[in-house]
Design a protein around this motif. Structure first.
Motif, PDB file in Angstrom:
ATOM      1  N   TRP A 255       0.844  -1.211   0.000  1.00 50.35           N
ATOM      2  CA  TRP A 255       0.000   0.000   0.000  1.00 50.35           C
ATOM      3  C   TRP A 255       0.874   1.253   0.000  1.00 50.35           C
ATOM      4  O   TRP A 255       0.604   2.208  -0.744  1.00 50.35           O
ATOM      5  CB  TRP A 255      -0.924   0.024   1.216  1.00 50.35           C
ATOM      6  N   LEU A 256       1.912   1.267   0.827  1.00 51.40           N
ATOM      7  CA  LEU A 256       2.748   2.463   0.924  1.00 51.40           C
ATOM      8  C   LEU A 256       3.419   2.769  -0.404  1.00 51.40           C
ATOM      9  O   LEU A 256       3.492   3.934  -0.818  1.00 51.40           O
ATOM     10  CB  LEU A 256       3.793   2.284   2.026  1.00 51.40           C
ATOM     11  N   ASP A 257       3.917   1.747  -1.095  1.00 46.75           N
ATOM     12  CA  ASP A 257       4.527   1.961  -2.411  1.00 46.75           C
ATOM     13  C   ASP A 257       3.507   2.572  -3.379  1.00 46.75           C
ATOM     14  O   ASP A 257       3.807   3.530  -4.109  1.00 46.75           O
ATOM     15  CB  ASP A 257       5.047   0.643  -2.983  1.00 46.75           C
ATOM     16  N   GLN A 258       2.290   2.018  -3.400  1.00 46.95           N
ATOM     17  CA  GLN A 258       1.270   2.510  -4.317  1.00 46.95           C
ATOM     18  C   GLN A 258       0.784   3.901  -3.919  1.00 46.95           C
ATOM     19  O   GLN A 258       0.540   4.755  -4.783  1.00 46.95           O
ATOM     20  CB  GLN A 258       0.111   1.520  -4.369  1.00 46.95           C
TER      21      GLN A 258
ATOM     22  N   GLY B 153       5.539   8.246   9.164  1.00 51.42           N
ATOM     23  CA  GLY B 153       6.693   7.915   9.990  1.00 51.42           C
ATOM     24  C   GLY B 153       7.696   6.999   9.338  1.00 51.42           C
ATOM     25  O   GLY B 153       8.702   6.637   9.945  1.00 51.42           O
ATOM     26  N   GLY B 154       7.425   6.591   8.096  1.00 56.82           N
ATOM     27  CA  GLY B 154       8.309   5.636   7.447  1.00 56.82           C
ATOM     28  C   GLY B 154       7.944   4.217   7.831  1.00 56.82           C
ATOM     29  O   GLY B 154       7.240   3.976   8.812  1.00 56.82           O
ATOM     30  N   LEU B 155       8.409   3.268   7.059  1.00 60.03           N
ATOM     31  CA  LEU B 155       8.099   1.870   7.278  1.00 60.03           C
ATOM     32  C   LEU B 155       9.386   1.065   7.262  1.00 60.03           C
ATOM     33  O   LEU B 155      10.224   1.237   6.375  1.00 60.03           O
ATOM     34  CB  LEU B 155       7.160   1.363   6.171  1.00 60.03           C
TER      35      LEU B 155
ATOM     36  N   PHE C  71      15.175  -6.236  11.100  1.00 58.87           N
ATOM     37  CA  PHE C  71      14.609  -5.455  10.003  1.00 58.87           C
ATOM     38  C   PHE C  71      13.851  -4.230  10.515  1.00 58.87           C
ATOM     39  O   PHE C  71      13.771  -3.217   9.824  1.00 58.87           O
ATOM     40  CB  PHE C  71      13.662  -6.320   9.168  1.00 58.87           C
ATOM     41  N   GLN C  72      13.305  -4.316  11.718  1.00 61.31           N
ATOM     42  CA  GLN C  72      12.499  -3.211  12.248  1.00 61.31           C
ATOM     43  C   GLN C  72      13.324  -1.958  12.486  1.00 61.31           C
ATOM     44  O   GLN C  72      12.790  -0.860  12.498  1.00 61.31           O
ATOM     45  CB  GLN C  72      11.810  -3.639  13.538  1.00 61.31           C
ATOM     46  N   GLY C  73      14.636  -2.116  12.666  1.00 58.80           N
ATOM     47  CA  GLY C  73      15.476  -0.951  12.900  1.00 58.80           C
ATOM     48  C   GLY C  73      15.832  -0.182  11.643  1.00 58.80           C
ATOM     49  O   GLY C  73      16.422   0.897  11.718  1.00 58.80           O
ATOM     50  N   ARG C  74      15.448  -0.726  10.482  1.00 55.26           N
ATOM     51  CA  ARG C  74      15.779  -0.068   9.220  1.00 55.26           C
ATOM     52  C   ARG C  74      14.585   0.745   8.738  1.00 55.26           C
ATOM     53  O   ARG C  74      13.775   0.285   7.945  1.00 55.26           O
ATOM     54  CB  ARG C  74      16.153  -1.107   8.162  1.00 55.26           C
ATOM     55  N   GLY C  75      14.462   1.936   9.232  1.00 49.39           N
ATOM     56  CA  GLY C  75      13.314   2.759   8.876  1.00 49.39           C
ATOM     57  C   GLY C  75      13.370   3.250   7.441  1.00 49.39           C
ATOM     58  O   GLY C  75      14.444   3.558   6.918  1.00 49.39           O
ATOM     59  N   GLY C  76      12.204   3.296   6.803  1.00 47.37           N
ATOM     60  CA  GLY C  76      12.124   3.799   5.443  1.00 47.37           C
ATOM     61  C   GLY C  76      11.889   5.296   5.406  1.00 47.37           C
ATOM     62  O   GLY C  76      11.855   5.971   6.443  1.00 47.37           O
ATOM     63  N   ALA C  77      11.713   5.823   4.228  1.00 45.84           N
ATOM     64  CA  ALA C  77      11.536   7.261   4.056  1.00 45.84           C
ATOM     65  C   ALA C  77      10.137   7.696   4.506  1.00 45.84           C
ATOM     66  O   ALA C  77       9.163   6.957   4.354  1.00 45.84           O
ATOM     67  CB  ALA C  77      11.747   7.637   2.597  1.00 45.84           C
ATOM     68  N   ARG C  78      10.043   8.887   5.047  1.00 40.66           N
ATOM     69  CA  ARG C  78       8.759   9.485   5.403  1.00 40.66           C
ATOM     70  C   ARG C  78       8.164  10.117   4.149  1.00 40.66           C
ATOM     71  O   ARG C  78       8.781  10.979   3.534  1.00 40.66           O
ATOM     72  CB  ARG C  78       8.969  10.528   6.496  1.00 40.66           C
ATOM     73  N   ILE C  79       6.961   9.687   3.782  1.00 37.09           N
ATOM     74  CA  ILE C  79       6.340  10.165   2.551  1.00 37.09           C
ATOM     75  C   ILE C  79       5.610  11.479   2.773  1.00 37.09           C
ATOM     76  O   ILE C  79       5.656  12.386   1.940  1.00 37.09           O
ATOM     77  CB  ILE C  79       5.372   9.107   1.982  1.00 37.09           C
ATOM     78  N   VAL C  80       4.911  11.594   3.885  1.00 36.50           N
ATOM     79  CA  VAL C  80       4.200  12.829   4.234  1.00 36.50           C
ATOM     80  C   VAL C  80       4.705  13.300   5.583  1.00 36.50           C
ATOM     81  O   VAL C  80       4.632  12.562   6.573  1.00 36.50           O
ATOM     82  CB  VAL C  80       2.678  12.608   4.282  1.00 36.50           C
TER      83      VAL C  80
END
Length: 299
Positions: free
Chosen positions: A84-87, A117-119, A185-194
């Motif tokens: 969902w986040l990618d889309q 908050g990123g994923l 894996f949980q420690g690798r935060g992704g980019a914040r989109i909003v």
């Protein structure tokens, strides 16, 4: 809501709320007035077939204002917060490129958390492992999966309560797929989109008696508008019962009615009760997880 309360330079408008709170109607009104396009943030409204049962916007609304990520996923297809986040990221970028305002609306708190908050970057789970574990969850129970998790990932086995079905399932999927703990894996935060500081964030908190009345009336209307046919079609697809689309509120209750296990009135009563319980869980999550950036409206 007074639109003048909105800053003129907001990057997005986010509207969260429990089921039947009126958030879709508010999103449509504000998208119309502010030159926006609507992005779905509800994990059940992404699925096709269940138009009425998931209270997706109707054809007139979809025609009036561009809507994105509604009914675009086959009920038999695996779908996740990461997908969902990618889309949603792509949809929001395209909306902004057209000079319009992204209006993100829905009741799935994890979607809003991921968006603002990123994923964490999670590994892909092979379909055979996902299917096996979800089937075992139904046949063996969560206790058996928790015991296996404790053996393969003692840290998460100790951290998670035996009743925490979804998190146990997710942690076990990861360790079975990679041989590594989900904590890595949980420690690798992704980019914040909003960025919530640059967006206007609203969470609807209707009074409980009003919300309950809306829920009761809405499910009865869903039945009149074709929910029975939607469940019949879903059953005909022979989707495994553990699949998320099969857990949409109303599916099991109507399925039992179609099987002759109880009356239609009883199905409506049971589904309405389940919806009220779900709305309560949503409101608790929003109350505890959405911070001071969110404006709370009691409509």
């Amino acid at each position: 809501m007074e639109h003048k309360l909105l800053r003129q330079d907001i990057s997005a408008l986010l509207i969260a709320g429990p089921t039947a709170s009126g958030k879709s109607a508010l999103a449509l009104e504000m998208a119309r007035d502010l030159g926006g396009e609507i992005v779905n943030a509800d994990s059940m409204q992404v699925y096709g077939v269940l138009d009425r049962l998931t209270a997706r916007p109707d054809a007139q609304d979809l025609t009036e204002i561009p809507h994105h990520l509604y009914g675009h996923v086959s009920p038999g297809t695996a779908y996740s917060t990461g997908i969902w986040l990618d889309q949603a990221t792509q949809a929001i970028a395209a909306i902004r490129a057209r000079g319009a305002l992204p209006v993100v609306v829905g009741g799935t708190g994890l979607y809003f958390r991921a968006l603002t908050g990123g994923l964490s970057e999670m590994p892909a789970i092979p379909d055979p492992i996902r299917t096996e574990l979800r089937a075992r969850l139904e046949t063996e129970g969560v206790e058996a999966l928790h015991a296996e998790l404790a053996r393969l990932d003692p840290l998460m086995g100790e951290r998670l309560r035996p009743a925490d079905r979804q998190r146990i399932l997710r942690a076990l999927e990861v360790v079975r797929s990679t041989g590594r703990s989900i904590t890595e894996f949980q420690g690798r935060g992704g980019a914040r989109i909003v960025d919530p500081d640059s967006a206007h964030c609203i969470v609807l908190e209707p009074e409980r008696p009003l919300l309950h009345a809306r829920i009761n009336a809405r499910f009865a209307a869903m039945v009149e508008q074709g929910a029975l046919d939607e469940v019949k079609k879903l059953i005909s697809l022979d989707i495994p019962p553990q699949h998320p689309a099969m857990k949409a509120i109303g599916v099991s209750q109507i399925s039992d009615y179609l099987a002759g296990l109880h009356s239609l009135d009883r199905a409506v009563e049971l589904a309405s009760t389940a919806t009220r319980q779900y709305a309560k869980r949503q409101m608790t999550w929003f109350r505890n997880q959405l911070g001071e950036n969110w404006q709370r409206l009691h409509l």
